[in-house]
Structures are given as C-alpha cells and as structure tokens.
Design a protein around this motif. Structure first.
Motif, PDB file in Angstrom:
ATOM      1  N   GLY A 139     120.070  79.145  -4.933  1.00 11.02           N
ATOM      2  CA  GLY A 139     119.497  80.203  -4.120  1.00 11.02           C
ATOM      3  C   GLY A 139     117.993  80.214  -4.044  1.00 11.02           C
ATOM      4  N   TYR A 140     117.359  79.117  -4.428  1.00 13.42           N
ATOM      5  CA  TYR A 140     115.895  79.063  -4.405  1.00 13.42           C
ATOM      6  C   TYR A 140     115.360  78.738  -3.011  1.00 13.42           C
ATOM      7  N   LEU A 141     116.213  78.243  -2.160  1.00  9.45           N
ATOM      8  CA  LEU A 141     115.904  78.029  -0.753  1.00  9.45           C
ATOM      9  C   LEU A 141     116.990  78.730   0.073  1.00  9.45           C
ATOM     10  N   PRO A 142     116.686  79.175   1.283  1.00  7.75           N
ATOM     11  CA  PRO A 142     115.471  78.876   2.049  1.00  7.75           C
ATOM     12  C   PRO A 142     114.349  79.892   1.911  1.00  7.75           C
ATOM     13  N   ALA A 143     114.628  81.076   1.285  1.00  9.79           N
ATOM     14  CA  ALA A 143     113.603  82.114   1.353  1.00  9.79           C
ATOM     15  C   ALA A 143     113.216  82.726   0.017  1.00  9.79           C
TER      16      ALA A 143
END
Length: 300
Positions: A139-143
């Motif tokens: 969950g570090y990408l996309p935001a």
C-alpha cells in the motif's frame, strides 16, 4: 527444473501465514522479540526431533563450520528480526515492509561476490518488477506518504540485508550439510542468542494456557519448520538471486491471508501488485522451466 522453484515459492507462501500466529500471540501478551525467540526455539526443537528420527548423524557439525550457522542464525534470523521490529517502531509498517524487500537486491549483489552469479538483464528486470509489486501490495503506492527517519531508514535496510543473508549463508552451507542440519542449527543459534535479551523468562506464566502452546507449536511448524525446509531444499538447486526474487511471493500471501481471515481490505492496486510479484517469479526462472510452464498452460 520446475520443482525447486515450487519449493521456494511454497516456503515463501508459508512464511506469509506467520501473521496469523503473531496476531494471536501478541494478543496473549508476548512482545515481538519474545515471539521471535518462541519461534526459533520451538522450531529448533521440532527440527531436532525430525533429525533424530530420520538420521541422528545429521546433528553432527564441525566446529570450523560454525560460521555458516552463525551466519544463518545470528547475522540473518536474529539480526533481521531485530532490525525489522526496530524499523516498525520508527516508521509505518508499509514503509518497513518495503525496505525489508530490498533483500533481493542485496542477494543479487552479494551473490556476484560470493558465488560469481551473473547480474543479467533478466534478473534486474525481475527485481524491478518485484519491488514495484511490493510497493503496491503493502500500500505504499500509488498515493501513500511516510516520513522516514534516518534510524528507520538504516534499520529497514538492515532488515533487508539480514533477510538476504540466509540465502547467502544457506547456499554456502548446503554444499557441505543436509537441509535438516542447516535449519536445525540456524534456529538453535538464533533462539539461544536472543533469549537473554528477550525478557521471555518474565513471561513464562503466559505459557500455562493450552491454546497458547498450540499457537506456539503452529508458529514453529508451519511458517518456520516447513517453510525453511522447502526454501532450503529449493536453494540447493537455484541461484540465491533467483530464489530471493521468487520468495517475494511472501507479502502476496500475507496480504491474501489478511483479506480472507481478518477481512482486511484488498484494493485494486494491491491486486496489481500481486500480479506483478507473480510475473516476476515467472520471469526469473530459467528458459527450460518457462517452456515447461508454457506447454502445461497450452495443454490445459
């Protein structure tokens, strides 16, 4: 050969189930470092029983070869876990997980020096796909955004380095020792090294519950004994750099476990990350293995 990759993937998949046992043991009252010690000592006990029942001579090692097990037990298992838990204190879990999965990059570099493995375009491509997939999965990408302290950065990278060292020392040890010997002494060394600093003796009263013992046994057997046996068997026939990339299927399984068992949300981006990690595991296999897979897919 296809089966070594399946062994490695199977071992990594079992590693991905560790969260089930950690959640329960944490709820009971054990600290993270105490859970690490319980995992190591319970696993070493199971390994000793398995080894004694199959071939007791496998428990014999030469004193001059102790550096292999200091490497897998202390420098890898103990050091990796300490760094990982420290990193989780300094930053978000997702950021710590991303830094942990720098391990394949460390393996790629170290394998070049220790085993003269070639750094090929295929490996670099698979590594890039894997890292991108992990960014999505955790969950570090996309935001997502996270402030990372200097201590957090170095301990996170230290976790990745420690995690990678099992592939290096395990590969070297597999030339001289059986899989059971390697895994038994890995966890025995790690458990004995961490016990004095874990404070576990002050939590012995928590061991009186039968359910607690069941969780400890499960932690020692499934994401530990079976996982490391499968991974080490596969490692005997696969380059450490390839094995490390295939093993990154672990966060995929961890994410799916959370989704199925704990009703944790699974986003579109996480699904995309899972597909990227799986595709990287396919890319990194040798040509013959991929042809076999393609034939099976065509025949199905």
């Amino acid at each position: 050969m296809k089966w070594p990759y399946l062994c490695i993937a199977g071992g990594a998949a079992l590693w991905g189930t560790i969260g089930i046992f950690i959640k329960e043991l944490s709820h009971i009252g054990f600290t993270p470092i105490q859970i690490v010690v319980l995992r190591a000592l319970s696993a070493s006990l199971v390994f000793i029983m398995i080894t004694c029942s199959s071939n007791r001579s496998l428990l014999r090692i030469k004193l001059k070869d102790s550096h292999y097990f200091i490497g897998t037990g202390l420098l890898s298992i103990a050091f990796f876990n300490w760094c990982y838990f420290k990193a989780m204190e300094e930053m978000s879990l997702s950021a710590a997980a991303v830094l942990l999965y720098t391990a394949p990059a460390f393996v790629l570099i170290l394998s070049r020096f220790f085993f003269r493995d070639l750094i090929t375009a295929k490996k670099v491509t698979a590594l890039a796909i894997t890292f991108l997939g992990c960014l999505f999965v955790v969950g570090y990408l996309p935001a997502a955004h996270a402030g990372v302290s200097l201590i957090g950065l170095f301990t996170g990278l230290g976790a990745g380095l420690g995690y990678s060292l099992y592939s290096i020392f395990g590969k070297a040890a597999s030339v001289k020792y059986h899989t059971l010997t390697i895994t038994t002494y890995t966890f025995l060394f790690a458990g004995l090294a961490l016990f004095p600093v874990s404070g576990l003796s002050a939590s012995f009263h928590l061991l009186g519950n039968g359910q607690t013992l069941l969780y400890i046994a499960g932690l020692g057997i499934f994401p530990t004994v079976l996982a490391y046996l499968l991974y080490t068997v596969g490692l005997r026939h696969v380059e450490p750099s390839r094995a490390a990339i295939v093993s990154t299927i672990e966060p995929v399984v961890a994410t799916l476990t959370g989704w199925f068992l704990f009703q944790e949300a699974l986003t579109v981006w996480q699904t995309a990350g899972i597909l990227l990690v799986i595709s990287a595991a396919v890319v990194v296999q040798d040509k013959k293995t991929r042809q076999t897979l393609q034939k099976k897919i065509s025949a199905s």
